[in-house]
Enzyme design. Structure first.
Site, PDB file in Angstrom:
ATOM      1  N   HIS A  65      51.545  80.420 -57.052  1.00 50.70           N
ATOM      2  CA  HIS A  65      51.642  79.346 -56.055  1.00 50.70           C
ATOM      3  C   HIS A  65      53.101  78.968 -55.868  1.00 50.70           C
ATOM      4  O   HIS A  65      53.425  77.840 -55.531  1.00 50.70           O
ATOM      5  CB  HIS A  65      50.844  78.106 -56.493  1.00 50.70           C
ATOM      6  CG  HIS A  65      49.377  78.335 -56.646  1.00 50.70           C
ATOM      7  ND1 HIS A  65      48.832  78.941 -57.752  1.00 50.70           N
ATOM      8  CD2 HIS A  65      48.334  78.059 -55.829  1.00 50.70           C
ATOM      9  CE1 HIS A  65      47.516  79.009 -57.620  1.00 50.70           C
ATOM     10  NE2 HIS A  65      47.191  78.480 -56.470  1.00 50.70           N
TER      11      HIS A  65
ATOM     12  N   ILE B 262      49.154  86.164 -49.368  1.00 50.39           N
ATOM     13  CA  ILE B 262      49.268  86.945 -48.130  1.00 50.39           C
ATOM     14  C   ILE B 262      49.085  88.443 -48.407  1.00 50.39           C
ATOM     15  O   ILE B 262      48.866  89.227 -47.498  1.00 50.39           O
ATOM     16  CB  ILE B 262      50.642  86.672 -47.449  1.00 50.39           C
ATOM     17  CG1 ILE B 262      50.550  86.914 -45.937  1.00 50.39           C
ATOM     18  CG2 ILE B 262      51.759  87.472 -48.094  1.00 50.39           C
ATOM     19  CD1 ILE B 262      51.734  86.378 -45.154  1.00 50.39           C
ATOM     20  N   MET B 263      49.167  88.799 -49.694  1.00 54.65           N
ATOM     21  CA  MET B 263      49.148  90.230 -50.038  1.00 54.65           C
ATOM     22  C   MET B 263      47.943  90.994 -49.456  1.00 54.65           C
ATOM     23  O   MET B 263      48.114  92.093 -48.957  1.00 54.65           O
ATOM     24  CB  MET B 263      49.242  90.450 -51.552  1.00 54.65           C
ATOM     25  CG  MET B 263      50.410  89.747 -52.231  1.00 54.65           C
ATOM     26  SD  MET B 263      51.999  90.109 -51.451  1.00 54.65           S
ATOM     27  CE  MET B 263      52.999  88.798 -52.156  1.00 54.65           C
TER      28      MET B 263
ATOM     29  N   LEU C 214      37.010  82.961 -47.202  1.00 52.13           N
ATOM     30  CA  LEU C 214      38.127  83.228 -48.093  1.00 52.13           C
ATOM     31  C   LEU C 214      38.385  84.739 -48.120  1.00 52.13           C
ATOM     32  O   LEU C 214      37.890  85.456 -48.992  1.00 52.13           O
ATOM     33  CB  LEU C 214      37.768  82.706 -49.487  1.00 52.13           C
ATOM     34  CG  LEU C 214      38.911  82.271 -50.391  1.00 52.13           C
ATOM     35  CD1 LEU C 214      38.374  81.530 -51.589  1.00 52.13           C
ATOM     36  CD2 LEU C 214      39.782  83.420 -50.808  1.00 52.13           C
ATOM     37  N   ALA C 215      39.104  85.212 -47.139  1.00 51.86           N
ATOM     38  CA  ALA C 215      39.343  86.648 -46.971  1.00 51.86           C
ATOM     39  C   ALA C 215      40.578  86.798 -46.092  1.00 51.86           C
ATOM     40  O   ALA C 215      40.495  86.741 -44.870  1.00 51.86           O
ATOM     41  CB  ALA C 215      38.119  87.301 -46.331  1.00 51.86           C
ATOM     42  N   GLU C 216      41.729  86.963 -46.742  1.00 54.25           N
ATOM     43  CA  GLU C 216      42.992  86.900 -45.999  1.00 54.25           C
ATOM     44  C   GLU C 216      43.162  88.023 -44.995  1.00 54.25           C
ATOM     45  O   GLU C 216      43.772  87.844 -43.945  1.00 54.25           O
ATOM     46  CB  GLU C 216      44.183  86.869 -46.965  1.00 54.25           C
ATOM     47  CG  GLU C 216      44.398  85.539 -47.668  1.00 54.25           C
ATOM     48  CD  GLU C 216      43.482  85.329 -48.867  1.00 54.25           C
ATOM     49  OE1 GLU C 216      42.747  86.267 -49.236  1.00 54.25           O
ATOM     50  OE2 GLU C 216      43.500  84.224 -49.451  1.00 54.25           O
TER      51      GLU C 216
ATOM     52  N   GLU D 196      41.896  79.066 -44.389  1.00 55.55           N
ATOM     53  CA  GLU D 196      41.032  78.488 -45.414  1.00 55.55           C
ATOM     54  C   GLU D 196      41.282  76.981 -45.503  1.00 55.55           C
ATOM     55  O   GLU D 196      42.436  76.561 -45.644  1.00 55.55           O
ATOM     56  CB  GLU D 196      41.310  79.149 -46.766  1.00 55.55           C
ATOM     57  CG  GLU D 196      40.879  80.615 -46.785  1.00 55.55           C
ATOM     58  CD  GLU D 196      41.627  81.446 -47.813  1.00 55.55           C
ATOM     59  OE1 GLU D 196      42.232  80.873 -48.748  1.00 55.55           O
ATOM     60  OE2 GLU D 196      41.630  82.691 -47.675  1.00 55.55           O
TER      61      GLU D 196
ATOM     62  N   PHE E  19      48.546  79.897 -49.398  1.00 60.12           N
ATOM     63  CA  PHE E  19      49.806  80.004 -50.143  1.00 60.12           C
ATOM     64  C   PHE E  19      50.381  81.380 -49.815  1.00 60.12           C
ATOM     65  O   PHE E  19      49.629  82.350 -49.737  1.00 60.12           O
ATOM     66  CB  PHE E  19      49.575  79.912 -51.658  1.00 60.12           C
ATOM     67  CG  PHE E  19      49.289  78.512 -52.137  1.00 60.12           C
ATOM     68  CD1 PHE E  19      50.306  77.714 -52.649  1.00 60.12           C
ATOM     69  CD2 PHE E  19      48.006  77.988 -52.075  1.00 60.12           C
ATOM     70  CE1 PHE E  19      50.051  76.415 -53.087  1.00 60.12           C
ATOM     71  CE2 PHE E  19      47.739  76.694 -52.510  1.00 60.12           C
ATOM     72  CZ  PHE E  19      48.761  75.906 -53.023  1.00 60.12           C
ATOM     73  N   ALA E  20      51.688  81.447 -49.638  1.00 59.43           N
ATOM     74  CA  ALA E  20      52.315  82.732 -49.298  1.00 59.43           C
ATOM     75  C   ALA E  20      51.963  83.803 -50.325  1.00 59.43           C
ATOM     76  O   ALA E  20      51.853  84.989 -50.000  1.00 59.43           O
ATOM     77  CB  ALA E  20      53.827  82.556 -49.212  1.00 59.43           C
ATOM     78  N   ASP E  21      51.740  83.376 -51.557  1.00 62.48           N
ATOM     79  CA  ASP E  21      51.378  84.319 -52.624  1.00 62.48           C
ATOM     80  C   ASP E  21      50.097  85.094 -52.284  1.00 62.48           C
ATOM     81  O   ASP E  21      49.878  86.188 -52.782  1.00 62.48           O
ATOM     82  CB  ASP E  21      51.134  83.551 -53.928  1.00 62.48           C
ATOM     83  CG  ASP E  21      52.209  82.527 -54.206  1.00 62.48           C
ATOM     84  OD1 ASP E  21      52.903  82.690 -55.215  1.00 62.48           O
ATOM     85  OD2 ASP E  21      52.379  81.580 -53.421  1.00 62.48           O
TER      86      ASP E  21
END
Lengths: 335, 327
Positions: free
Chosen positions: B129, B87-88, B58-60, B29, B83-85
């Site tokens: 974040h 990654i879920m 925007l779609a991890e 992104e 952001f690693a947050d």
């Protein structure tokens, strides 16, 4: 012998030779007969698990026939025996996987049956959480585009899987980049026990394509020629650089979800019996006979030939060695 | 040799690998025109174009899943999770797919994927974040998890990760991006994944840590030296696979071990480090293994008082190190 040009057979109209039409039937019958054998082996306690393609064969073989196994890649789901056989897997491969033997080409005996994979045969390895393969197909198509290679990435899944985020995220990505992907939904109207009206809000799964800017097509999944035609069109579209297509093949699962399921609690016997009367193995055979390119005697001979092949495959797989236990430790990372 | 910021080292690693190998590409992104929200990919879009620096929807899960498919086909994707947050949503793809592709296909398929993600707190990032997520992945065989603390390590390890034939999660502490600057060679080089670095040797206490905490521990160790407390400092650099030999050597060097991480304590990397030492070097210890970690709360709050309460800082690190030295 042959019908006159005025009543030209449907397969001929599609540009398929008689031999092609018969080969299609052969793969359908091979898939069905292997599947039936897997159930017998399961019920006699020889293999722990079966997940079935029965009722989906016409859709699977019709679709795979429109692809080029030397050019295209398939990312199938667990029912897609008809696809993987058409892409070159054999009865022996299937039995080696059923018995979880070392030589199982999918996984070396690591995965359950129905978890296909073969780099040689362009079958991308799959897992059990549904829909994860759909973004992979988009990635294959993206990669091929970047490398300047023309191919089609074909991925299939059930209508239940079309509710996962991965399906929608993948379709959206493919739509944005106009990637050569065929999203092939085998809609058998049940996600195990949950009926279509409780799992999908739109009338057709194919309707969802509108949200991603590419065509959505509904096709009779009991008719291998209709499926072949729809997939061929999608292949041509993809190769012309016009992007993806979502094809919904309407089928019926003729047996329970898996060897551990009992479908009597969620489907009436009348419904199942009605579906069996439309079994594509019966209707397509009738078509071949009606087209005067197939006879009852040839049918008997083919059945015997396939049974012999499956018997040999079963015997081979049953006596083939297991992996050494410590093989479990290998291939976590590159060695 | 030029000194470079941590984030510059990361950018340079990607740039050089993209120049050297047409199969390397970046996807995430805002990585394109915007150059990434932290500017890690700045300049890549201009140099390599939109086909190789892909602004993804925007779609991890698709970012990970499409990258996995491309990797299986033969590309070398670098997927950025902003952001690693966040990654879920991609965990199913990373854990069920990337990590298991080689194993489940009996070595027929593999997945040379890098997932980069900024992690860590102390930047007023609040709950979503600021998180450290490495412990969720270091448990998963099939993945490698790298957490460099210096610019030199970041470049060498990122190039190594891109060239690695298996999936590597590359977690960059966002606090380090512009705080850390050190000497980084201009040319491409690699550092081995799975090798810890001894930052200093000492006789009194051992500190084992990684990421931002490696800097705090080093700073404090230099202070404590003045008071006669000598510290052996091991920077893990990679949390999966852990450098077991280096951990055991570090523990044996002083017999007193403090494990530090910003991530919350329970089930964190420190738990495994402690278990390794307890299993194999218990009789070389002179003190109970000590851990200094974030508290076991869901994540760090936005409020500055509560954020400071969560975050470790040199003062908390100094207190723990002095306490262990006094044991």
């Amino acid at each position: 012998m042959r019908k006159g040009v005025t009543t030209m057979s449907r397969h001929t109209e599609l540009g398929l030779s008689d031999a092609d039409a018969i080969r299609m039937y052969r793969y359908m019958l091979l898939a069905r007969t292997i599947d039936e054998r897997m159930w017998l082996l399961n019920r006699s306690g020889k293999i722990p698990f079966v997940i079935s393609c029965q009722g989906h064969e016409a859709a699977q073989v019709g679709a795979a026939f429109a692809l080029d196994p030397t050019r295209d890649y398939v990312l199938p789901y667990y029912r897609d025996l008809g696809v993987t056989l058409t892409f070159g897997q054999t009865a022996r491969d299937v039995m080696l996987s059923g018995f979880a033997k070392k030589e199982d080409p999918n996984s070396g005996g690591r995965q359950m049956p129905g978890h296909f994979g073969s780099r040689d045969k362009h079958i991308v390895t799959g897992s059990s959480p549904v829909s994860t393969q759909i973004p992979h197909a988009v990635g294959v198509a993206l990669a091929a585009n970047m490398q300047g290679t023309k191919l089609v990435a074909y991925t299939s899944f059930g209508e239940g899987s079309s509710n996962q985020g991965d399906f929608h995220e993948a379709c959206n990505f493919a739509g944005i980049h106009k990637l050569p992907v065929i999203f092939f939904c085998e809609n058998n109207k049940y996600a195990i026990s949950v009926p279509y009206q409780k799992e999908v809000a739109s009338l057709h799964v194919a309707d969802r394509a509108a949200g991603y800017g590419f065509p959505g097509v509904v096709v009779d999944g009991n008719d291998p020629l209709a499926v072949y035609e729809a997939v061929r069109e999608a292949v041509e579209r993809a190769l012309r650089g016009e992007g993806s297509t979502l094809i919904e093949a309407v089928v019926y699962r003729l047996v329970p979800h898996s060897s551990d399921d009992d479908d009597r609690v969620y489907r009436s016997r009348e419904e199942v019996e009605a579906a069996k009367r439309k079994d594509p193995l019966i209707t397509y055979r009738a078509y071949l006979i009606e087209s005067e390119i197939w006879t009852g005697a040839q049918d008997q001979a083919l059945r015997q030939e396939l049974l012999d092949e499956i018997n040999q495959a079963t015997a081979y797989a049953e006596s083939a060695p297991y992996s050494d236990p410590e093989e479990a430790l290998r291939f976590v990372y590159a060695e | 040799m030029a000194t470079k910021l941590y984030i510059e080292a990361i950018r340079e690693a990607m740039t050089q690998e993209m120049r050297a190998d047409a199969n390397v590409f970046v996807m995430g992104e805002d990585v394109g025109v915007r150059g990434g929200v932290f500017r890690a990919t700045q300049g890549l879009y201009e140099e390599f174009g939109e086909a190789r620096v892909i602004d993804a929807p925007l779609a991890e899960s698709a970012i990970a899943g499409v990258a996995i498919g491309a990797a299986a086909y033969g590309m070398k994707p670098i997927a950025e999770i902003q952001f690693a947050d966040f990654i879920m949503p991609a965990i199913n793809q990373i854990v069920s797919e990337a990590a298991k592709m080689r194993y489940r296909s009996n070595n027929d398929w593999h997945c040379p994927l890098v997932v980069r993600a900024p992690y860590g707190g102390g930047v007023h990032g609040a709950l979503y974040h600021s998180q450290s997520v490495e412990a969720m992945f270091y448990h998963v065989p099939g993945l490698k998890v790298v957490t460099p603390s210096t610019a030199y390590d970041a470049k060498g390890l990122l190039i190594e990760a891109i060239r690695d034939p298996d999936p590597v999660l590359f977690f960059e502490h966002k606090g380090l991006y512009r705080m850390v600057k050190d000497e980084v060679p201009d040319e491409a080089y690699t550092l081995p994944i799975g090798k810890a670095a001894i930052r200093r040797t000492g006789d009194d206490i051992t500190v084992i840590t990684y990421g931002l905490m490696a800097h705090y521990a080093l700073e404090v160790a230099e202070e404590l030296e003045k008071d006669g407390i000598s510290t052996y400092l091991l920077d893990l650099r990679t949390v999966a696979p852990l450098d077991k030999a280096a951990i055991l050597a570090a523990a044996r060097a002083t017999g007193k071990v403090l494990v530090i991480h910003e991530d919350n304590k329970t089930g964190g990397v420190g738990a495994e480090v402690s278990a390794i030492i307890a299993e194999e070097a218990l009789f070389d210890l002179d003190a109970p293994i000590m851990r200094l970690c974030g508290p076991d709360i869901p994540a760090m709050p936005f409020s500055p008082t509560m954020e400071r309460f969560y975050m470790l800082n040199p003062e908390k690190v100094a207190n723990a190190m002095r306490q262990l030295a006094a044991f």
